[in-house]
Write an enzyme that holds these catalytic residues in place. Structure first.
Site, PDB file in Angstrom:
ATOM      1  N   GLY A 241       0.795  -1.117  -0.036  1.00 22.77           N
ATOM      2  CA  GLY A 241       0.040   0.003   0.049  1.00 22.77           C
ATOM      3  C   GLY A 241       0.755   1.071  -0.075  1.00 22.77           C
ATOM      4  N   SER A 242       0.195   2.360   0.410  1.00 27.48           N
ATOM      5  CA  SER A 242       1.061   3.776   0.447  1.00 27.48           C
ATOM      6  C   SER A 242       2.104   3.650   1.398  1.00 27.48           C
ATOM      7  CB  SER A 242       0.025   4.782   0.686  1.00 27.48           C
ATOM      8  OG  SER A 242      -0.271   4.623   2.031  1.00 27.48           O
ATOM      9  N   GLY A 245       0.487   5.127   4.969  1.00 32.77           N
ATOM     10  CA  GLY A 245      -0.178   3.981   6.017  1.00 32.77           C
ATOM     11  C   GLY A 245       0.807   2.722   6.356  1.00 32.77           C
ATOM     12  N   GLY A 246       1.622   2.518   5.337  1.00 28.79           N
ATOM     13  CA  GLY A 246       2.601   1.315   5.558  1.00 28.79           C
ATOM     14  C   GLY A 246       3.753   1.775   6.676  1.00 28.79           C
ATOM     15  N   GLU A 265       5.389  -3.367   1.235  1.00 20.68           N
ATOM     16  CA  GLU A 265       5.826  -2.705   0.171  1.00 20.68           C
ATOM     17  C   GLU A 265       5.179  -1.301  -0.066  1.00 20.68           C
ATOM     18  OE1 GLU A 265       4.320  -3.008  -4.446  1.00 20.68           O
ATOM     19  OE2 GLU A 265       4.741  -4.999  -3.231  1.00 20.68           O
ATOM     20  N   CYS A 302       2.511  -1.234  -8.778  1.00 20.45           N
ATOM     21  CA  CYS A 302       3.484  -0.764  -8.146  1.00 20.45           C
ATOM     22  C   CYS A 302       4.815  -0.780  -8.896  1.00 20.45           C
ATOM     23  CB  CYS A 302       3.678  -1.927  -6.987  1.00 20.45           C
ATOM     24  SG  CYS A 302       3.328  -3.696  -7.375  1.00 20.45           S
TER      25      CYS A 302
END
Length: 508
Positions: A241-242, A245-246, A265, A302
């Protein structure tokens, strides 16, 4: 084959479709939204507790039994194919062909891990037999093998509602390793999540596995995600994800009383280096190929090539002219979620305000659409602006013009960690590319030549990971059979009776 269930809007916790008080409404590209339960800490606790109980059995199942489970999951997903295509298309706007291909990839990687289990080489079994007569001290009998770490938390990705979601690569690798999974559903495609969760549940029932081997908690808030990462029963986490957030979840994982591995990731620019001889030989064709890769799936991959390092001069101009010709004809398309589209629009606005030359004119017509946005900067300007090295998730890119090979090397050295780095080259470029290789190898998990990185082969030798921020753990991959290693740890057994050893060690 079991009956295909209708959507309930509920969580799946240890084999039971469970409701909770809060709800959220899905936001499909087409059709009406549906209400789904919004889980929180209580639902995560129930799922993680069930996973821990199941691990006491599932962690000691045979490789053949786990392979059979993975294969049955693939069969159950295939049985729901038409429904998955219909609801996945409505929720995400992805075309049927893309979803059908992704479904094939999802089932293919489940079967790939089944074969990997049967092969058994991943166990890395080692045996040092006892030497009771060795002087001055005897050596004990030592046996080593890889063992599952325990329950794993998995977060679905917005851009792959099947292959990186409910039964995607993280779930497949964890189940293959012997680890129960608690999956936090993605609010961008909750119906797709539920259908696949039903397929996994049907496979668990058909193969007689413990119900707690898999649970899914739907949610559109941060509470469930934070609770999943911090739950003491969870022993590792897979996330795609972003960056924001990650990184927040990674920090929570590290701040636990007992930190756990967080395999996140978090984004990548996937630079493409255009070498001089290749540029002279086929610059326009490479420009068109790059434009097609950049806009594939509205740029929501990605491995989207968001940086092009391009020599100055008329041949580089021809590359850009060919690319811009295609990009300006590209019609804006719906993005996966409203939030994705809003973030993309903000990222393009930031680049537009950075004083860069914009090379594309296409504009989005609707609030959920994305259109290509390509900008140009000199190597000196890009190197002086660290803020330009941030991913804009979507069909946006920066072309960095270089005046000499030394500038190309400086750009490579200035990159953060990446999933991929690409060389577009001819044999005549080998000597010019040689100084780049040590740098690119240190920056990326996959280095490729004369192909664009938007295709990620699911295979034994694939690496989908890289140094931070591409991944939070540079030694791991989320694609390919080596992904199983994330959810294993080595255990040494010294002088244990054979009856107490894992089955794979007993025959040695």
């Amino acid at each position: 084959m079991s009956d295909i269930p209708t959507l309930t809007g509920r969580h799946l916790i240890a084999g039971n479709w469970t409701a909770s008080d809060g709800t959220f409404r899905s936001d499909p590209v087409t059709g009406e939204g549906q209400d789904y339960c919004a889980g929180g800490a209580a639902e995560i606790d129930a799922a993680a507790t069930a996973a821990a109980e199941a691990f006491a059995t599932y962690g000691w199942t045979s490789r053949e039994d786990r392979a059979a489970l993975l294969e049955r999951i693939a069969e159950e997903i295939e049985a729901r194919g038409p429904q998955l295509t219909a609801i996945g298309g409505a929720e995400t706007g992805l075309p049927a062909a893309r979803l059908e291909g992704e479904r094939g990839r999802t089932c293919g990687q489940l079967r790939l891990f089944a074969g990997h289990l049967r092969d058994g080489a991943y166990l890395d079994i080692r045996h040092d037999p006892a030497l009771p007569d060795r002087a001055p001290l005897p050596r004990p009998d030592l046996r080593l093998m890889q063992r599952p770490v325990g329950p794993v938390g998995v977060f679905g990705a917005s851009n792959f509602p099947l292959a990186f979601s409910t039964a995607g690569g993280d779930t497949a690798a964890a189940l293959a390793a012997g680890c129960p999974v608690v999956y936090k559903g993605h609010p961008g495609h909750p119906g797709t999540c539920e259908l696949v969760a039903g397929a996994i549940d049907a496979a668990i029932r058909a193969t007689g596995m413990p119900a707690g081997v898999f649970s899914m908690v739907q949610s559109n808030t941060n509470e469930a995600g934070g609770a999943l990462v911090q739950h003491p029963a969870i022993r590792a986490v897979g996330f795609t994800g972003s960056f924001g957030g990650g990184k927040a979840l990674f920090d929570l994982a590290m701040a636990r009383p007992e930190p756990i591995p967080f395999f996140g990731e978090l984004g990548s620019l996937n630079p493409v280096f255009v070498m001089p001889a290749a540029l002279a030989a086929r610059g326009a064709a490479m420009g068109e190929g790059w434009a097609q890769s950049l806009t594939m799936g509205v740029g929501q991959f990605c491995t989207n090539p968001g940086i092009v390092v391009l020599p100055e001069g008329p041949e580089g101009d021809a590359f850009l002219a060919a690319a811009a010709g295609l990009l300006n004809e590209t019609v804006a398309q719906p993005m996966l979620t409203g939030g994705t589209a809003a973030a993309y629009a903000q990222g393009v606005e930031t680049l537009s305000g950075a004083g860069l030359d914009r090379l594309t004119a296409a504009q989005a017509c609707g609030p959920r659409e994305g259109a290509p946005a390509v900008f140009q900067a000199s190597a000196a300007d890009w190197l002086a602006r660290p803020d330009l090295a941030r991913e804009v998730f979507g069909p946006a890119a920066i072309v960095i013009r270089t005046a000499a090979p030394a500038e190309m090397l400086k750009v490579a050295q200035g990159l953060h960690g990446q999933l991929t780095a690409t060389l577009l080259m001819e044999d005549a470029d080998i000597e010019a590319a040689r100084p780049l290789m040590p740098v690119l190898e240190s920056k990326a998990g996959r280095v490729l030549a004369n192909a664009f990185p938007t295709g990620v082969e699911v295979a034994d030798a694939m690496v989908h990971g890289g140094p931070f921020p591409a991944s939070t753990n540079f030694g791991a991959t989320s694609v390919g059979t080596m992904a199983i290693r994330r959810f294993l740890r080595p255990v040494c057994y010294q002088n244990l009776p054979a009856a107490l050893l894992p089955g794979d060690l007993q025959a040695i």
